[in-house]
Motif scaffolding. Structure first.
Motif, PDB file in Angstrom:
ATOM      1  N   ALA A 108       2.431   1.729  -3.483  1.00 33.50           N
ATOM      2  CA  ALA A 108       1.430   2.234  -4.427  1.00 33.50           C
ATOM      3  C   ALA A 108       1.158   3.720  -4.169  1.00 33.50           C
ATOM      4  O   ALA A 108       1.080   4.517  -5.107  1.00 33.50           O
ATOM      5  CB  ALA A 108       0.144   1.419  -4.311  1.00 33.50           C
ATOM      6  N   ARG A 109       1.028   4.083  -2.907  1.00 33.44           N
ATOM      7  CA  ARG A 109       0.746   5.476  -2.551  1.00 33.44           C
ATOM      8  C   ARG A 109       1.892   6.400  -2.960  1.00 33.44           C
ATOM      9  O   ARG A 109       1.678   7.485  -3.481  1.00 33.44           O
ATOM     10  CB  ARG A 109       0.508   5.589  -1.046  1.00 33.44           C
ATOM     11  CG  ARG A 109       0.117   6.986  -0.578  1.00 33.44           C
ATOM     12  CD  ARG A 109      -0.126   7.034   0.919  1.00 33.44           C
ATOM     13  NE  ARG A 109       1.093   6.896   1.695  1.00 33.44           N
ATOM     14  CZ  ARG A 109       2.005   7.854   1.871  1.00 33.44           C
ATOM     15  NH1 ARG A 109       1.850   9.030   1.291  1.00 33.44           N
ATOM     16  NH2 ARG A 109       3.077   7.660   2.612  1.00 33.44           N
ATOM     17  N   ARG A 110       3.127   5.932  -2.749  1.00 30.54           N
ATOM     18  CA  ARG A 110       4.304   6.744  -3.066  1.00 30.54           C
ATOM     19  C   ARG A 110       4.734   6.637  -4.536  1.00 30.54           C
ATOM     20  O   ARG A 110       5.646   7.324  -4.961  1.00 30.54           O
ATOM     21  CB  ARG A 110       5.483   6.310  -2.200  1.00 30.54           C
ATOM     22  CG  ARG A 110       5.313   6.588  -0.729  1.00 30.54           C
ATOM     23  CD  ARG A 110       6.435   5.920   0.071  1.00 30.54           C
ATOM     24  NE  ARG A 110       6.296   6.119   1.489  1.00 30.54           N
ATOM     25  CZ  ARG A 110       7.137   6.826   2.236  1.00 30.54           C
ATOM     26  NH1 ARG A 110       8.196   7.378   1.694  1.00 30.54           N
ATOM     27  NH2 ARG A 110       6.926   6.957   3.522  1.00 30.54           N
ATOM     28  N   ARG A 111       4.143   5.673  -5.244  1.00 34.67           N
ATOM     29  CA  ARG A 111       4.541   5.384  -6.633  1.00 34.67           C
ATOM     30  C   ARG A 111       6.021   4.997  -6.696  1.00 34.67           C
ATOM     31  O   ARG A 111       6.788   5.510  -7.512  1.00 34.67           O
ATOM     32  CB  ARG A 111       4.222   6.544  -7.560  1.00 34.67           C
ATOM     33  CG  ARG A 111       2.759   6.911  -7.602  1.00 34.67           C
ATOM     34  CD  ARG A 111       2.514   8.042  -8.567  1.00 34.67           C
ATOM     35  NE  ARG A 111       1.246   8.677  -8.347  1.00 34.67           N
ATOM     36  CZ  ARG A 111       0.096   8.311  -8.907  1.00 34.67           C
ATOM     37  NH1 ARG A 111       0.067   7.284  -9.700  1.00 34.67           N
ATOM     38  NH2 ARG A 111      -1.003   8.963  -8.654  1.00 34.67           N
ATOM     39  N   GLU A 112       6.388   4.081  -5.805  1.00 34.94           N
ATOM     40  CA  GLU A 112       7.753   3.584  -5.730  1.00 34.94           C
ATOM     41  C   GLU A 112       7.759   2.084  -5.931  1.00 34.94           C
ATOM     42  O   GLU A 112       6.727   1.426  -5.799  1.00 34.94           O
ATOM     43  CB  GLU A 112       8.372   3.927  -4.367  1.00 34.94           C
ATOM     44  CG  GLU A 112       8.531   5.403  -4.130  1.00 34.94           C
ATOM     45  CD  GLU A 112       9.124   5.752  -2.781  1.00 34.94           C
ATOM     46  OE1 GLU A 112       9.396   6.940  -2.570  1.00 34.94           O
ATOM     47  OE2 GLU A 112       9.309   4.855  -1.935  1.00 34.94           O
ATOM     48  N   VAL A 132       2.497  -2.101  -9.042  1.00 37.91           N
ATOM     49  CA  VAL A 132       3.734  -1.840  -8.301  1.00 37.91           C
ATOM     50  C   VAL A 132       4.785  -2.849  -8.746  1.00 37.91           C
ATOM     51  O   VAL A 132       4.525  -4.050  -8.769  1.00 37.91           O
ATOM     52  CB  VAL A 132       3.503  -1.970  -6.776  1.00 37.91           C
ATOM     53  CG1 VAL A 132       4.818  -1.888  -6.012  1.00 37.91           C
ATOM     54  CG2 VAL A 132       2.528  -0.909  -6.286  1.00 37.91           C
ATOM     55  N   ALA A 186       0.837  -1.207   0.000  1.00 36.78           N
ATOM     56  CA  ALA A 186       0.000   0.000   0.000  1.00 36.78           C
ATOM     57  C   ALA A 186       0.871   1.256   0.000  1.00 36.78           C
ATOM     58  O   ALA A 186       0.570   2.234  -0.701  1.00 36.78           O
ATOM     59  CB  ALA A 186      -0.926  -0.011   1.218  1.00 36.78           C
ATOM     60  N   GLU A 187       1.943   1.224   0.768  1.00 35.74           N
ATOM     61  CA  GLU A 187       2.854   2.371   0.836  1.00 35.74           C
ATOM     62  C   GLU A 187       3.547   2.598  -0.508  1.00 35.74           C
ATOM     63  O   GLU A 187       3.681   3.733  -0.970  1.00 35.74           O
ATOM     64  CB  GLU A 187       3.874   2.137   1.950  1.00 35.74           C
ATOM     65  CG  GLU A 187       4.586   3.340   2.427  1.00 35.74           C
ATOM     66  CD  GLU A 187       3.716   4.392   3.090  1.00 35.74           C
ATOM     67  OE1 GLU A 187       4.169   5.558   3.114  1.00 35.74           O
ATOM     68  OE2 GLU A 187       2.611   4.101   3.571  1.00 35.74           O
ATOM     69  N   ASP A 213      -1.733  -4.047  -8.249  1.00 40.54           N
ATOM     70  CA  ASP A 213      -1.686  -2.666  -7.758  1.00 40.54           C
ATOM     71  C   ASP A 213      -0.740  -1.797  -8.576  1.00 40.54           C
ATOM     72  O   ASP A 213      -0.440  -0.668  -8.195  1.00 40.54           O
ATOM     73  CB  ASP A 213      -1.258  -2.637  -6.288  1.00 40.54           C
ATOM     74  CG  ASP A 213      -2.354  -3.104  -5.344  1.00 40.54           C
ATOM     75  OD1 ASP A 213      -3.498  -3.308  -5.793  1.00 40.54           O
ATOM     76  OD2 ASP A 213      -2.066  -3.264  -4.138  1.00 40.54           O
TER      77      ASP A 213
END
Length: 129
Positions: free
Chosen positions: A25-29, A65, A22-23, A63
């Motif tokens: 995906a949120r950060r686009r990393e 990622v 989730a992190e 996701d």
């Protein structure tokens, strides 16, 4: 940058993977999952099965990622290995799973999670299952 997840195939490890995904995906990393057995161990319960690794890849792909699972054996302390890999991959955050331990258990046994929290030079996200 990268999100690094310290993973073992336990409910705590699964919680760390979910939070790390989730992190990322949120950060686009990208996501690096560190699943490292102790060097010289003929069999390790810490090693994720191929099906579990495949499932992590499928979840990450769903996701959008990019994920890399590292399963090279480590020598020495696990906490030192997590901090070393975090620096090597330029992790923006380290994600770890925590299990419930009594204060006496922490005093007697020590804690890899505690060492990571204290030794890391970057943010650490600690999650419980």
């Amino acid at each position: 940058m990268t999100v690094l997840v310290a993973y073992v195939p336990t409910p705590e490890g699964d919680a760390a993977f979910t939070a790390g995904l989730a992190e990322a995906a949120r950060r686009r990393e990208r996501l690096v999952v560190l699943n490292t057995p102790r060097e010289g161990a003929p069999v390790s319960a810490e090693m994720a099965a191929p099906d579990a690794v495949r499932a992590m890849g499928e979840r990450a792909a769903a996701d959008d990622v990019a994920v890399e699972v590292r399963q090279d054996a480590h020598a020495g302390d696990l906490a030192d290995e997590v901090v070393r890999v975090a620096e090597a991959v330029d992790a923006s955050v380290i994600v770890i799973g925590l299990r419930r331990r009594s204060p006496v258990g922490k005093l007697i046994m020590g804690s890899a999670a505690q060492r990571i929290l204290l030794d890391a030079d970057r943010p650490v996200l600690a999650v419980k299952p």
